[in-house]
Every structure is written in structure tokens, then in C-alpha cells.
Design a protein around this motif. Structure first.
Motif, mmCIF file in Angstrom:
data_model
loop_
_atom_site.group_PDB
_atom_site.id
_atom_site.type_symbol
_atom_site.label_atom_id
_atom_site.label_comp_id
_atom_site.label_asym_id
_atom_site.label_seq_id
_atom_site.Cartn_x
_atom_site.Cartn_y
_atom_site.Cartn_z
ATOM 1 N N ARG A 47 0.743 -1.283 -0.103
ATOM 2 C CA ARG A 47 0.032 -0.018 0.125
ATOM 3 C C ARG A 47 0.925 1.541 0.200
ATOM 4 O O ARG A 47 0.595 2.317 -0.710
ATOM 5 N N ARG A 48 1.910 1.256 0.761
ATOM 6 C CA ARG A 48 2.739 2.224 0.839
ATOM 7 C C ARG A 48 3.254 2.534 -0.616
ATOM 8 O O ARG A 48 3.253 4.005 -1.071
ATOM 9 N N LYS A 49 3.818 1.586 -1.256
ATOM 10 C CA LYS A 49 4.233 1.774 -2.647
ATOM 11 C C LYS A 49 3.146 2.245 -3.441
ATOM 12 O O LYS A 49 3.579 3.031 -4.492
ATOM 13 N N GLN A 50 1.852 1.800 -3.410
ATOM 14 C CA GLN A 50 0.882 2.344 -4.450
ATOM 15 C C GLN A 50 0.591 3.772 -4.282
ATOM 16 O O GLN A 50 0.102 4.393 -5.177
ATOM 17 N N ALA A 51 0.857 4.327 -3.057
ATOM 18 C CA ALA A 51 0.459 6.014 -3.060
ATOM 19 C C ALA A 51 1.664 6.784 -3.427
ATOM 20 O O ALA A 51 2.661 6.494 -3.592
ATOM 21 N N ASP A 52 1.243 8.180 -3.484
ATOM 22 C CA ASP A 52 2.174 9.073 -4.255
ATOM 23 C C ASP A 52 3.331 9.074 -3.247
ATOM 24 O O ASP A 52 3.336 9.248 -1.941
ATOM 25 N N PRO A 53 4.475 8.603 -3.822
ATOM 26 C CA PRO A 53 5.739 8.708 -3.047
ATOM 27 C C PRO A 53 6.123 10.122 -2.397
ATOM 28 O O PRO A 53 6.909 10.125 -1.276
ATOM 29 N N ASP A 54 5.689 11.330 -2.918
ATOM 30 C CA ASP A 54 5.881 12.432 -2.463
ATOM 31 C C ASP A 54 4.999 13.088 -1.394
ATOM 32 O O ASP A 54 5.105 14.004 -0.702
ATOM 33 N N THR A 55 3.998 12.162 -0.949
ATOM 34 C CA THR A 55 3.041 12.485 0.046
ATOM 35 C C THR A 55 3.890 12.778 1.426
ATOM 36 O O THR A 55 4.704 12.204 1.787
ATOM 37 N N THR A 56 3.873 14.147 1.997
ATOM 38 C CA THR A 56 4.554 14.259 3.156
ATOM 39 C C THR A 56 3.563 13.652 4.502
ATOM 40 O O THR A 56 2.463 13.849 4.648
ATOM 41 N N VAL A 57 4.608 12.720 5.142
ATOM 42 C CA VAL A 57 3.862 12.346 6.255
ATOM 43 C C VAL A 57 4.177 13.066 7.383
ATOM 44 O O VAL A 57 3.353 13.310 8.285
ATOM 45 N N TYR A 58 5.449 13.654 7.782
ATOM 46 C CA TYR A 58 5.610 14.736 8.651
ATOM 47 C C TYR A 58 6.521 15.427 8.464
ATOM 48 O O TYR A 58 7.508 15.398 7.399
ATOM 49 N N GLN A 59 6.742 16.536 9.336
ATOM 50 C CA GLN A 59 8.004 17.499 8.958
ATOM 51 C C GLN A 59 8.592 17.998 10.635
ATOM 52 O O GLN A 59 7.537 17.721 11.379
ATOM 53 N N VAL A 60 9.540 18.355 10.495
ATOM 54 C CA VAL A 60 10.157 18.697 11.703
ATOM 55 C C VAL A 60 10.847 19.991 11.463
ATOM 56 O O VAL A 60 11.511 20.403 10.812
ATOM 57 N N GLN A 61 10.711 20.966 12.458
ATOM 58 C CA GLN A 61 11.437 22.300 12.618
ATOM 59 C C GLN A 61 12.213 21.972 13.834
ATOM 60 O O GLN A 61 11.719 21.596 14.908
ATOM 61 N N TRP A 62 13.605 22.687 14.060
ATOM 62 C CA TRP A 62 14.355 22.408 15.200
ATOM 63 C C TRP A 62 15.298 23.515 15.297
ATOM 64 O O TRP A 62 15.706 24.008 14.315
ATOM 65 N N TRP A 63 15.698 23.537 16.393
ATOM 66 C CA TRP A 63 16.934 24.634 16.682
ATOM 67 C C TRP A 63 17.994 24.091 17.434
ATOM 68 O O TRP A 63 17.730 23.277 18.519
ATOM 69 N N GLU A 64 19.228 24.236 16.839
ATOM 70 C CA GLU A 64 20.370 23.934 17.585
ATOM 71 C C GLU A 64 21.241 24.831 18.193
ATOM 72 O O GLU A 64 22.333 25.045 17.446
ATOM 73 N N PRO A 65 21.363 25.162 19.237
ATOM 74 C CA PRO A 65 21.655 26.499 19.819
ATOM 75 C C PRO A 65 23.162 26.072 20.501
ATOM 76 O O PRO A 65 23.972 26.664 20.585
ATOM 77 N N ALA A 66 23.354 24.490 20.334
ATOM 78 C CA ALA A 66 24.856 24.197 20.775
ATOM 79 C C ALA A 66 24.868 23.252 19.801
ATOM 80 O O ALA A 66 24.201 22.525 19.154
ATOM 81 N N ALA A 67 26.514 22.659 19.607
ATOM 82 C CA ALA A 67 26.738 21.698 18.669
ATOM 83 C C ALA A 67 26.342 20.259 19.061
ATOM 84 O O ALA A 67 25.938 20.105 20.381
ATOM 85 N N THR A 68 25.943 19.559 18.042
ATOM 86 C CA THR A 68 25.106 18.317 18.043
ATOM 87 C C THR A 68 26.428 17.560 18.813
ATOM 88 O O THR A 68 27.511 17.551 18.382
ATOM 89 N N GLY A 69 26.084 16.546 19.724
ATOM 90 C CA GLY A 69 27.102 15.818 20.460
ATOM 91 C C GLY A 69 27.872 16.416 21.694
ATOM 92 O O GLY A 69 28.436 15.811 22.422
ATOM 93 N N SER A 70 27.589 17.754 21.763
ATOM 94 C CA SER A 70 28.273 18.345 23.116
ATOM 95 C C SER A 70 27.574 18.124 24.323
ATOM 96 O O SER A 70 26.121 17.833 23.973
ATOM 97 N N GLU A 71 28.041 17.915 25.186
ATOM 98 C CA GLU A 71 27.547 17.630 26.669
ATOM 99 C C GLU A 71 26.846 18.597 27.192
ATOM 100 O O GLU A 71 27.544 19.872 27.317
ATOM 101 N N GLY A 72 25.602 18.459 27.794
ATOM 102 C CA GLY A 72 24.984 19.726 28.585
ATOM 103 C C GLY A 72 24.036 20.549 27.793
ATOM 104 O O GLY A 72 23.384 21.336 28.376
ATOM 105 N N GLY A 73 24.199 20.397 26.370
ATOM 106 C CA GLY A 73 23.173 21.520 25.639
ATOM 107 C C GLY A 73 21.766 20.776 25.515
ATOM 108 O O GLY A 73 21.478 19.610 25.755
ATOM 109 N N LEU A 74 20.751 21.514 24.924
ATOM 110 C CA LEU A 74 19.572 20.977 24.771
ATOM 111 C C LEU A 74 19.160 21.686 23.303
ATOM 112 O O LEU A 74 19.492 22.641 23.094
ATOM 113 N N PHE A 75 18.296 20.783 22.655
ATOM 114 C CA PHE A 75 17.597 21.183 21.241
ATOM 115 C C PHE A 75 16.150 21.321 21.691
ATOM 116 O O PHE A 75 15.821 20.699 22.561
#
Ligand code: F6R
Ligand code: MN
Length: 197
Positions: A47-75
Motif C-alpha cells: 500500500r505504501r508503494k501504491q501511494a504518491d511517494p511525495d506525500t508528506t507524512v511529517y515535518q520537523v522544525q528544530w533549533w540547535e543552539p549548541a553543537a550536536t554531540g556536545s554535553e549539557g546542551g538542549l535542542f
């Protein structure tokens, strides 16, 4: 005359629209997950293959005020899952464990209705109902996936540590111990071993 509550200018600042669940600001990143990027995730792959492959299932917005992998920060981020189904299975996120199992996360629902599906290391799987205002604490040891069981977008804030990381592989290979399916027109958490009964 200056307003007494005027906020100081922040060059890198991000503004939240709490009503719509939108993040605004130059530092905000975003990504979109179309059906074609979710191969093998839904029960009914045909069924997934039959549907329009470009249909958006979900989207995410996010903010990375500190480096990915650094200790003690929050996204901080927001996910929007659109209403829809693949066969009897509601649109949902891929789902993941955190690569670092000691890193927890908060989800808070803005709009819509859905389920937060959680699974521990022993594959025991349960769910929490998501409704506007519901706050969900996700223990760092548990895999998590969100499912839109309604007719409108399901939107939720998330806050997680900069060094949580993502383990998508375990979910891609083994899935969760249960799926949220429409059973007699109502969402139900169906154990994976009972899917074909
Ligand atoms: C971050 C987090 C959320 C999800 C988002 C998309 O740790 O849990 O921001 O990343 O809801 O879901 P996935 O990552 O499973 O595609
Ligand atoms: Mn997470």
C-alpha cells in the motif's frame, strides 16, 4: 514610548507560536519526511508503494543552539504529522531509540490527537494518549514514535539533549512491539504478533 515589556534583541533568537506550533527565526532548520523515505516502516508495504511517494507524512522544525554531540546542551523542535493512513495504519514517525540511552526527552502536544508509542529494551510496548496540552516524559532507555490518529495535523514540541543522538537502525530492522491500527474505525495498539490474526 518604549513598551515596558519590550524584549532585548537577540540576533540568533527563535520565536515560538504556541497556537500553531511554528518556530520562526533564521536559525530554525527544517526537514520533511515523504512516504518514499519510509520504506519498510508501515505494515502494508504494498500500500505504501501504491501511494504518491511525495506525500508528506511529517515535518520537523528544530533549533540547535549548541553543537550536536556536545554535553549539557538542549535542542528544541516541533513535529507536525499530517492526517492519513497506509492501509489501516495511521501516519506516524519513523521512531528511534536515543543512541545514548541515558538521554531523556520531553514532548508536549500543541494540536491534534494521537498516540506516543514507547518501547523498552525488552520490546515491551505501550502508549500514551496525545491531546492538546499533554506533556510526555520519555525515559532515555525507551524507543519512541508518534502517531496521528485524528483528522487534523498532530503537532508537538520536543526538547532533548544535544548528545542524545539517534538509533534508527534498531527500529528499521525490528520495528516496535505493537502498531497503532484502525480497528472498527477506532485507533488501537495492536501487538505485532497479533497483527495477522
Ligand atoms: C528528537 C525527537 C523528535 C523526532 C521527530 C521525528 O529526539 O524525538 O524531534 O526526531 O518527532 O521523529 P523521527 O526522528 O523518529 O523521524
Ligand atoms: Mn527522541
Amino acid at each position: 514610548m518604549a513598551m515596558p515589556f519590550e524584549l532585548p534583541h537577540q540576533a540568533d533568537g527563535v520565536t515560538l507560536d504556541w497556537q500553531t506550533g511554528t518556530m520562526i527565526g533564521a536559525a530554525v532548520q527544517q526537514s520533511r519526511k515523504p512516504l518514499k523515505d519510509l520504506a519498510g516502516i508501515f505494515r502494508d508495504e504494498a500500500r505504501r508503494k501504491q501511494a504518491d511517494p511525495d506525500t508528506t507524512v511529517y515535518q520537523v522544525q528544530w533549533w540547535e543552539p549548541a553543537a550536536t554531540g556536545s554535553e549539557g546542551g538542549l535542542f528544541w523542535g516541533v513535529t507536525t504529522i499530517f492526517p492519513g493512513r497506509v492501509g489501516e495504519e495511521y501516519f506516524m514517525t519513523h521512531g528511534h531509540f536515543h543512541a545514548n540511552r541515558t538521554r531523556a526527552e520531553y514532548y508536549g502536544t500543541v494540536q491534534g490527537e494521537g498516540m506516543l508509542v514507547l518501547m523498552n529494551a525488552n520490546r515491551q510496548t505501550w502508549s500514551e494518549r496525545m491531546v492538546p496540552g499533554s506533556l510526555h516524559y520519555i525515559d532515555g532507555r525507551n524507543a519512541h514514535r508518534t502517531v496521528n490518529t485524528g483528522d487534523t495535523p498532530l503537532i508537538f514540541w520536543a526538547c532533548w539533549p544535544t548528545d542524545a543522538g539517534y538509533d534508527y537502525t534498531t527500529i528499521r530492522e525490528k520495528g516496535f512491539g505493537a502498531r497503532v491500527l484502525s480497528v472498527n474505525g477506532k485507533p488501537a495498539l495492536v501487538p505485532s504478533h497479533a497483527e495477522n490474526l
